[in-house]
Design a protein around this motif. Structure first.
Motif: not given
Length: 353
Positions: A100-104, A106-124, A149-153
């Motif tokens: 569902a990411m709006k980026k594409s 290298d920017a998309k890959k960088k954001e995915i890597d950031r989220l994987l790290e934020q949620f401790a999913l790097q190895s998964l 990037e939702p306005q509300m969760l």
């Protein structure tokens, strides 16, 4: 961010009429089963259409029956975390997060890597959903929602499928992971503990209607309504009748309770939380709010005891005491069949409409 909600929907034998406003932070919705908690989230998100009403998110009308506005769910910019997480079973963790990411590029890959790290999913990242634990699936689902990037969760009982130990750990994780999230969060739960820990504000639903809303800790301290007291964990609730400015008669406890505050005319019940009751072996002279009872049953749990008292020809009163001391012995534990006295401090009595 401001949220304004007015929702009306009729079901077989049940009418929902929910209206509230929320202006920033985390809001909890607490209620019994079938009271409209999850349905409220689904209508805000656009997954279920109300019969009538209006939903405004940060000044933007996403639903208005009178104006015939009904923005599709995918265009409302609202993230929805389902109870069962709803991960795509044929996609890897990385693919699920990026779908569902709006980026594409290298920017998309960088954001995915950031989220994987934020949620401790790097190895998964290369694993499939069926290879993940329940806690890992929840983290992937939350990362996927934030990637859009939702306005509300909207969190629909996010811990209901987890065991108690994992639930406590993941609740702390979610509080930490969402600490930097700029949007509003609304969490539905039947667990008062989850709501108390996670949410600044609280809304309580009963029979499809809002009965009380306000600061979470204030509502737990003074729920105001009988059903709100029950849902926030008060087990000792009974009918009451105002008989004087500071006095109430409690028929089923065969006593009169004296209050430190003025009793409003619309008070029809009282409650007291089990851990606020003082148990006495003898009745002190000149002490108010003392009830003579018989110990009906004593139950031992790993870290506390539960006791049930019976008012003669009246109702049960429930009490609990934590195990304390070097060998886990309570300072005082009444024995089954004993006659004791219960003192209910005025400041601990909850007046209820």
């Amino acid at each position: 961010m401001a949220l304004s909600v007015e929702l009306h929907k009729k079901f077989k034998g049940f009418q929902m009429d929910v209206a509230f406003e929320h202006d920033g932070g985390s809001l909890g919705i607490l209620g019994g089963s079938g009271m409209g908690k999850s349905m409220t989230l689904k209508m805000i998100a656009g997954l279920v259409k109300p019969d009538s009403g209006k939903v405004i998110v940060d000044g933007r009308i996403v639903y208005d029956s009178a104006a015939k506005i009904d923005i599709p769910a995918r265009e409302r910019h609202i993230g929805y975390l389902f109870q069962q997480y709803a991960l795509f079973p044929t996609m890897t963790v990385t693919e699920n997060i990026g779908i569902a990411m709006k980026k594409s590029g290298d920017a998309k890959k960088k954001e995915i890597d950031r989220l994987l790290e934020q949620f401790a999913l790097q190895s998964l990242g290369d694993r499939m959903p069926n290879e993940l634990s329940g806690g890992q699936q929840q983290r992937v689902a939350l990362a996927r929602i934030l990637s859009s990037e939702p306005q509300m969760l909207l969190l629909d009982e996010p811990f209901s499928a987890l065991d108690s130990f994992l639930k406590e750990q993941l609740l702390e994780d979610m509080i930490r992971q969402l600490s930097d999230y700029a949007g509003d969060v609304i969490m539905v739960s039947h667990s008062r503990d989850e709501i108390y820990q996670f949410c600044d504000r609280l809304l309580i639903l009963d029979q499809g209607r809002v009965i009380v809303t306000g600061d979470t800790k204030d509502i737990f301290d003074q729920p105001g309504y009988r059903e709100a007291a029950r849902l926030t964990g008060c087990k000792n609730i009974t009918e009451a009748i105002k008989i004087a400015e500071n006095s109430i008669e409690v028929p089923h406890w065969h006593c009169t309770l004296e209050m430190d505050e003025t009793v409003a005319d619309d008070i029809h019940a009282v409650g007291i939380r089990a851990h606020y009751i003082d148990v006495l072996t003898e009745k002190p002279e000149n002490m108010k709010n003392v009830i003579g009872v018989t110990v009906e049953n004593v139950s031992e749990l790993p870290f506390e005891w539960y006791c049930f008292f019976r008012v003669p020809n009246g109702e049960r009163i429930w009490w609990k005491v934590a195990k304390v001391g070097e060998h886990g012995a309570a300072k005082y534990l009444p024995q089954k069949g004993a006659h004791v006295y219960l003192h209910m401090p005025p400041q601990s009595i909850i007046l209820l409409k």
